[in-house]
Design a protein around this motif. Sequence first.
Motif, short mmCIF file in Angstrom:
data_model
loop_
_atom_site.label_atom_id
_atom_site.label_comp_id
_atom_site.label_asym_id
_atom_site.label_seq_id
_atom_site.Cartn_x
_atom_site.Cartn_y
_atom_site.Cartn_z
N ALA A 1 5.80 2.92 4.82
CA ALA A 1 6.88 3.22 3.89
C ALA A 1 7.32 4.65 4.18
O ALA A 1 6.50 5.56 4.18
N TYR A 2 8.60 4.82 4.48
CA TYR A 2 9.04 6.16 4.84
C TYR A 2 10.46 6.43 4.37
O TYR A 2 11.30 5.56 4.28
N PHE A 3 10.67 7.70 4.03
CA PHE A 3 11.99 8.24 3.73
C PHE A 3 12.27 9.19 4.89
O PHE A 3 11.57 10.18 5.07
N VAL B 1 2.54 -4.24 12.25
CA VAL B 1 3.15 -3.26 11.35
C VAL B 1 4.31 -3.89 10.58
O VAL B 1 5.14 -4.60 11.17
N ILE B 2 4.34 -3.65 9.29
CA ILE B 2 5.44 -4.06 8.42
C ILE B 2 6.07 -2.78 7.90
O ILE B 2 5.38 -1.93 7.34
N GLU B 3 7.39 -2.63 8.10
CA GLU B 3 8.05 -1.38 7.75
C GLU B 3 8.94 -1.52 6.52
O GLU B 3 9.60 -2.54 6.33
N TYR B 4 8.95 -0.45 5.72
CA TYR B 4 9.82 -0.34 4.55
C TYR B 4 10.55 1.00 4.65
O TYR B 4 9.96 2.05 4.40
N ASP B 5 11.80 0.94 5.05
CA ASP B 5 12.62 2.15 5.15
C ASP B 5 13.24 2.38 3.78
O ASP B 5 14.14 1.64 3.36
N ILE B 6 12.78 3.39 3.08
CA ILE B 6 13.25 3.66 1.72
C ILE B 6 14.25 4.83 1.69
O ILE B 6 14.46 5.45 0.67
N THR B 7 14.88 5.08 2.85
CA THR B 7 15.79 6.22 2.96
C THR B 7 17.09 6.02 2.22
O THR B 7 17.53 6.91 1.49
N ASP C 1 8.81 -5.42 -6.23
CA ASP C 1 7.49 -4.85 -5.99
C ASP C 1 6.92 -5.35 -4.67
O ASP C 1 7.22 -6.47 -4.24
N VAL C 2 6.10 -4.53 -4.04
CA VAL C 2 5.40 -4.90 -2.82
C VAL C 2 3.91 -4.90 -3.16
O VAL C 2 3.33 -3.86 -3.41
N SER C 3 3.31 -6.09 -3.20
CA SER C 3 1.90 -6.23 -3.56
C SER C 3 1.06 -6.21 -2.29
O SER C 3 1.22 -7.07 -1.42
N LEU C 4 0.17 -5.24 -2.20
CA LEU C 4 -0.62 -5.07 -0.98
C LEU C 4 -2.05 -5.57 -1.10
O LEU C 4 -2.64 -5.98 -0.11
N LEU D 1 2.29 -1.79 -4.96
CA LEU D 1 1.16 -2.08 -5.83
C LEU D 1 -0.04 -2.45 -4.97
O LEU D 1 0.03 -3.35 -4.14
N GLY D 2 -1.13 -1.75 -5.17
CA GLY D 2 -2.33 -2.04 -4.42
C GLY D 2 -3.51 -2.22 -5.35
O GLY D 2 -3.46 -1.89 -6.53
N ASN D 3 -4.57 -2.75 -4.79
CA ASN D 3 -5.82 -2.93 -5.52
C ASN D 3 -6.91 -2.37 -4.62
O ASN D 3 -7.44 -3.08 -3.78
N ASN D 4 -7.19 -1.08 -4.77
CA ASN D 4 -8.10 -0.37 -3.87
C ASN D 4 -7.63 -0.42 -2.42
O ASN D 4 -8.44 -0.47 -1.49
N THR D 5 -6.32 -0.44 -2.24
CA THR D 5 -5.73 -0.44 -0.91
C THR D 5 -5.82 0.96 -0.32
O THR D 5 -5.34 1.92 -0.94
N PRO D 6 -6.41 1.12 0.86
CA PRO D 6 -6.45 2.45 1.47
C PRO D 6 -5.04 2.89 1.87
O PRO D 6 -4.20 2.07 2.23
#
Length: 105
Positions: free
Chosen positions: A9-11, A32-38, A45-48, A78-83
């Motif tokens: 996830a990057y701006f 790799v799955i990319e989310y360009d939030i620029t 929501d993105v559940s990881l 949204l993560g659940n103990n996601t590093p």
Amino acid sequence: MYIKNIHLAYFSATFSTKRIVREIASQFQKPVIEYDITSDVLKDDVSLGSDGNLLIVGVPSYAGRVPEMAVRSLRRFLGNNTPAFIVSVYGNRAYDDTLIEMIRS
């Protein structure tokens, strides 16, 4: 830590943050799955979860802060103990509270 997928996830208005987080992700040699939030705020929501996912987040430091639009999108992950790795790219000024804001987002 078992890693199956890497989520980026990057701006990145000038593409340097994008280049840096991609380079970090390439060291793992995983899909790799990319989310360009620029330019757009994430609408859903993105559940990881924690099952083999790693999140790498990169933003520039604008006047020592996370860009507001990036904050709104980062709250959708949204993560659940996601590093996760958080990366603040130097914007020709001290990064001040950028990393703290990313942790809280």
